[in-house]
Scaffold this motif. Structure first.
Motif, mmCIF file in Angstrom:
data_model
loop_
_atom_site.group_PDB
_atom_site.id
_atom_site.type_symbol
_atom_site.label_atom_id
_atom_site.label_comp_id
_atom_site.label_asym_id
_atom_site.label_seq_id
_atom_site.Cartn_x
_atom_site.Cartn_y
_atom_site.Cartn_z
ATOM 1 N N LEU A 126 0.771 -1.282 0.102
ATOM 2 C CA LEU A 126 -0.077 0.067 -0.048
ATOM 3 C C LEU A 126 0.734 1.112 0.069
ATOM 4 O O LEU A 126 1.803 1.436 0.837
ATOM 5 N N LEU A 127 0.815 2.149 -0.919
ATOM 6 C CA LEU A 127 1.539 3.250 -1.096
ATOM 7 C C LEU A 127 0.964 4.294 -0.940
ATOM 8 O O LEU A 127 -0.608 4.572 -1.332
ATOM 9 N N LEU A 128 1.251 5.555 -0.234
ATOM 10 C CA LEU A 128 0.880 6.882 -0.305
ATOM 11 C C LEU A 128 1.491 8.069 -1.203
ATOM 12 O O LEU A 128 2.533 8.226 -1.153
ATOM 13 N N VAL A 129 0.545 8.445 -2.078
ATOM 14 C CA VAL A 129 1.006 9.555 -2.898
ATOM 15 C C VAL A 129 0.803 11.150 -2.265
ATOM 16 O O VAL A 129 -0.500 11.250 -1.926
ATOM 17 N N VAL A 130 1.785 11.908 -1.788
ATOM 18 C CA VAL A 130 1.377 13.288 -1.243
ATOM 19 C C VAL A 130 1.702 14.238 -2.168
ATOM 20 O O VAL A 130 2.940 14.324 -2.391
ATOM 21 N N ASP A 131 0.710 14.847 -2.691
ATOM 22 C CA ASP A 131 1.147 16.141 -3.535
ATOM 23 C C ASP A 131 -0.090 17.031 -3.596
ATOM 24 O O ASP A 131 -1.388 16.668 -3.406
ATOM 25 N N ASP A 132 0.193 18.466 -3.389
ATOM 26 C CA ASP A 132 -0.999 19.358 -3.444
ATOM 27 C C ASP A 132 -1.514 19.494 -4.805
ATOM 28 O O ASP A 132 -2.497 20.168 -5.007
ATOM 29 N N ASN A 133 -0.783 18.972 -5.652
ATOM 30 C CA ASN A 133 -1.415 19.296 -7.297
ATOM 31 C C ASN A 133 -2.190 17.856 -7.336
ATOM 32 O O ASN A 133 -1.701 17.035 -7.594
ATOM 33 N N GLU A 134 -3.493 18.341 -7.906
ATOM 34 C CA GLU A 134 -4.436 17.011 -8.261
ATOM 35 C C GLU A 134 -3.997 16.204 -9.350
ATOM 36 O O GLU A 134 -4.076 14.982 -9.355
ATOM 37 N N ALA A 135 -3.654 16.957 -10.548
ATOM 38 C CA ALA A 135 -3.034 16.299 -11.690
ATOM 39 C C ALA A 135 -1.858 15.383 -11.242
ATOM 40 O O ALA A 135 -1.641 14.426 -11.862
ATOM 41 N N VAL A 151 -3.023 2.090 -3.830
ATOM 42 C CA VAL A 151 -2.524 3.539 -3.770
ATOM 43 C C VAL A 151 -3.753 4.207 -2.989
ATOM 44 O O VAL A 151 -4.826 4.174 -3.285
ATOM 45 N N ALA A 152 -3.189 5.070 -2.241
ATOM 46 C CA ALA A 152 -3.969 6.271 -1.538
ATOM 47 C C ALA A 152 -3.244 7.521 -1.749
ATOM 48 O O ALA A 152 -2.114 7.431 -2.077
ATOM 49 N N THR A 153 -3.998 8.579 -1.541
ATOM 50 C CA THR A 153 -3.509 9.910 -1.853
ATOM 51 C C THR A 153 -3.748 10.693 -0.579
ATOM 52 O O THR A 153 -4.811 10.617 0.187
ATOM 53 N N ALA A 154 -2.795 11.885 -0.558
ATOM 54 C CA ALA A 154 -3.219 13.041 0.355
ATOM 55 C C ALA A 154 -2.709 14.335 -0.376
ATOM 56 O O ALA A 154 -1.728 14.524 -0.996
ATOM 57 N N LYS A 155 -3.531 15.341 -0.020
ATOM 58 C CA LYS A 155 -3.172 16.687 -0.696
ATOM 59 C C LYS A 155 -2.241 17.574 0.046
ATOM 60 O O LYS A 155 -2.008 18.617 -0.669
ATOM 61 N N ASP A 170 3.289 0.942 3.152
ATOM 62 C CA ASP A 170 4.622 0.330 3.036
ATOM 63 C C ASP A 170 5.388 1.530 2.217
ATOM 64 O O ASP A 170 6.693 1.120 2.410
ATOM 65 N N LEU A 171 4.938 2.511 2.018
ATOM 66 C CA LEU A 171 6.000 3.360 1.314
ATOM 67 C C LEU A 171 5.173 4.829 1.052
ATOM 68 O O LEU A 171 3.875 4.652 0.740
ATOM 69 N N VAL A 172 5.915 5.752 1.143
ATOM 70 C CA VAL A 172 5.426 7.179 0.787
ATOM 71 C C VAL A 172 6.190 7.786 -0.159
ATOM 72 O O VAL A 172 7.287 7.898 -0.391
ATOM 73 N N LEU A 173 5.448 8.368 -1.343
ATOM 74 C CA LEU A 173 6.041 9.351 -2.049
ATOM 75 C C LEU A 173 5.741 10.605 -1.914
ATOM 76 O O LEU A 173 4.489 10.962 -1.959
ATOM 77 N N LEU A 174 6.558 11.716 -1.569
ATOM 78 C CA LEU A 174 6.331 12.578 -1.020
ATOM 79 C C LEU A 174 6.842 14.064 -1.762
ATOM 80 O O LEU A 174 7.895 13.921 -1.993
ATOM 81 N N ASP A 175 5.995 14.634 -2.098
ATOM 82 C CA ASP A 175 6.408 16.149 -2.897
ATOM 83 C C ASP A 175 7.071 16.870 -1.910
ATOM 84 O O ASP A 175 6.712 17.128 -0.775
ATOM 85 N N ILE A 176 8.036 17.671 -2.575
ATOM 86 C CA ILE A 176 8.824 18.505 -1.601
ATOM 87 C C ILE A 176 8.125 20.013 -1.442
ATOM 88 O O ILE A 176 7.882 20.392 -0.246
ATOM 89 N N MET A 177 7.723 20.519 -2.530
ATOM 90 C CA MET A 177 6.921 21.726 -2.387
ATOM 91 C C MET A 177 5.499 21.759 -2.482
ATOM 92 O O MET A 177 4.861 21.437 -3.177
ATOM 93 N N ILE A 202 10.113 8.251 -0.569
ATOM 94 C CA ILE A 202 10.729 8.682 -1.811
ATOM 95 C C ILE A 202 10.193 10.158 -1.990
ATOM 96 O O ILE A 202 9.261 10.394 -2.112
ATOM 97 N N MET A 203 11.223 10.975 -2.170
ATOM 98 C CA MET A 203 10.841 12.319 -2.229
ATOM 99 C C MET A 203 10.456 12.498 -4.113
ATOM 100 O O MET A 203 11.263 12.044 -4.737
ATOM 101 N N ILE A 204 9.481 13.530 -4.173
ATOM 102 C CA ILE A 204 9.270 13.855 -5.609
ATOM 103 C C ILE A 204 9.810 15.558 -5.652
ATOM 104 O O ILE A 204 9.370 16.068 -4.815
ATOM 105 N N SER A 205 10.495 15.614 -6.608
ATOM 106 C CA SER A 205 11.054 16.700 -7.049
ATOM 107 C C SER A 205 11.418 17.133 -8.405
ATOM 108 O O SER A 205 11.107 16.355 -9.317
ATOM 109 N N ALA A 206 11.318 18.544 -8.617
ATOM 110 C CA ALA A 206 11.543 19.020 -9.986
ATOM 111 C C ALA A 206 13.063 18.701 -10.274
ATOM 112 O O ALA A 206 13.592 18.295 -9.457
ATOM 113 N N LEU A 207 13.472 18.663 -11.737
ATOM 114 C CA LEU A 207 14.612 18.368 -12.137
ATOM 115 C C LEU A 207 15.976 19.133 -11.513
ATOM 116 O O LEU A 207 16.961 18.726 -11.434
#
Length: 497
Positions: A126-135, A151-155, A170-177, A202-207
């Motif tokens: 079970l993974l959690l995606v955390v990002d303030d952008n819905e798309a 997958v579950a999500t959080a805004k 089991d894992l969190v994919l987390l946006d920085i900004m 796992i952090m999500i970031s721009a290049l």
């Protein structure tokens, strides 16, 4: 239009000018919709390929490549405004290596092709995606779901922490900004919580956010993913993190099982010790009565030679058994910390003389020679006379068992100084078969025994030397053995002055 006519990222016009500075927020707003275009294009390409809609596949690839081209133009020609005190890393456009080698539509198709759905183990994750952008959440969630994950999500960060505390991820994919609570704060909360610090992130970031990625890795993040999401890279990094978590979970389960087994063993050991203590304590009283009665019988009635021989055998056996019981009781008390030494000034020469009188008859019966090496000028020592006497008796009794007829036992006591500590050094030597070096430590353990090389049998209970070690150490001294096979053994112990 054929795939050979599709423009590639190398077809773009490269600006020779110095990159222009834009606010980080504006750059983020420019990149976000492009990441959406690239991400959706990848998924549509895959679906079209699976469904056999080749008539639209080339057009989708054009959209995909155009998005990549425009994103690269932004990365190459614009940099975020440098804020006071910020790292120079912000001014260096960072292109992830996995994307920099893509040169044409065929390469993009290969890099974008989604792998087969995950294994059964991963599909349970079970993974959690955390990002303030819905798309962003939608693109990443759909990619992960296609790869077989739940997958579950959080805004935002607060919603993410609440979800993590309510469900086992089991894992969190987390946006920085993110507004209000950014990825740094969420990561800090997770790593500060002992129950959550092992949850991989796992952090999500721009290049271009390399400095932010480095900071997150230093804070405890497992890995990072650049936007736009490359499915192959996503699959590899998620799988690696989940495998690491499974390994940690296995270790945690094994450790918990070991702890449970250890506690059960402790309970059983205590039960055994209590039972042993009760049995030997109840044995000592009737055995003492038996020995007293036997001794009185031998004193009041004259015995013929055969009776005297039987009487002596019974007395020796009874005394040996009583000594074993006393050793076991004292060892139990020492282990529990309830044994108190009866300390008093003690003359070592007088102790040795009375002790030697006690063992002389036994040495004579075994047809052994006795050598005394006792310094007559030894000072008084504050110690427990009864415990020291039993240590000497046990060591000498050990020597008697392993020394053949005609052998020699040597008992010594002298002053000894080591590491500025003045002590009395006692020694008991024999000319028996010796002890192998690998058994030196084991013989002092409770029930530790050494098999006789000649009889191939254990000749003692393994309690006597354990008592000696604990009694000597209770006085602040130490005990050891020096031995060579076939040349006998010497036991030494010290009692500090």
């Amino acid at each position: 239009m054929s795939s050979a006519q599709i423009p590639t990222p190398e077809d773009k016009v490269t600006s020779k000018e110095t990159p222009h500075a834009l606010s980080a927020a504006l750059l983020h707003e420019l990149r976000t919709p492009l990441n959406h275009i690239i991400g959706y294009a990848e998924m549509l390409e895959e679906r079209a390929h699976e469904a056999g809609h080749n008539e639209i596949l080339d057009d989708l690839q054009k959209v995909h490549v155009a998005g990549q081209q425009l994103l690269r133009l932004i990365n190459d020609n614009f940099i975020p405004l440098k804020t006071p005190g910020a790292s120079d890393t912000n001014s260096v456009p960072f292109v992830f290596p996995a994307l920099s080698g893509i040169t044409g539509s065929a390469d993009i198709a290969r890099a974008s092709a989604l792998p087969e759905p995950s294994s059964s183990d991963d599909s349970q994750s079970l993974l959690l995606v955390v990002d303030d952008n819905e798309a962003n959440r939608d693109v990443l969630s759909r990619l992960l779901e296609y790869q077989g994950y739940a997958v579950a999500t959080a805004k935002d960060g607060r919603q993410a922490l609440q979800a993590i505390r309510e469900r086992a991820f089991d894992l969190v994919l987390l946006d920085i900004m993110m507004p209000e609570m950014d990825g740094y704060e969420v990561l800090q909360h997770l790593k500060a919580d002992t129950g959550l610090r092992h949850l991989p992130v796992i952090m999500i970031s721009a290049l271009s956010e390399l400095d932010s990625v480095v900071r997150c890795i230093e804070m405890g993040a497992e890995d990072y993913l650049p936007k736009p999401f490359n499915p192959t890279l996503l699959k590899a990094r998620v799988s690696a993190c989940l495998e690491k978590k499974r390994g940690h979970d296995r270790e945690a389960r094994l450790f918990a099982q070991v702890q449970e087994n250890y506690h059960q063993l402790q309970a059983l050991e205590k039960m055994r010790e209590d039972l042993t203590h009760m049995i030997v304590h109840d044995l000592r009283a009737p055995l003492s009565s038996f020995l007293v009665g036997l001794q009185l019988m031998g004193d009041v009635a004259p015995l013929v030679d055969v009776q005297r021989e039987c009487y002596d055998i019974a007395m020796r056996g009874g005394k040996t058994l009583l000594s074993m019981i006393n050793d076991l009781l004292d060892i139990s008390k020492m282990e529990s910390g309830t044994l108190t030494l009866e300390l008093a000034p003690l003359s070592i020469p007088l102790l040795m003389e009375s002790f030697l009188e006690q063992i002389t008859s036994s040495i004579r019966e075994e047809q052994l020679s006795l050598v005394r090496q006792i310094d007559p000028d030894l000072p008084l020592v504050t110690s427990d006379e009864n415990k020291l006497r039993r240590v000497l008796v046990n060591l000498t009794g050990n020597a008697l068992k392993f020394t053949p007829s005609g052998g020699t036992i040597c008992v010594g006591a002298r002053r000894y100084t080591q590491e500025n500590i003045d002590s009395i050094l006692f020694s008991v030597s024999d000319t028996g078969e010796g002890i192998p070096e690998e058994s030196f430590a084991r013989i002092f353990e409770k029930f530790g025994q050494v098999e006789s090389r000649h009889s191939r049998q254990h000749t003692s209970t393994g309690l006597g030397l354990t008592f000696c070690k604990m009694a000597v150490e209770a006085h602040g001294g130490r005990i050891w053995v020096e031995s060579k096979l076939g040349e006998g053994s010497t036991f030494f112990f010290t009692i500090p002055l």
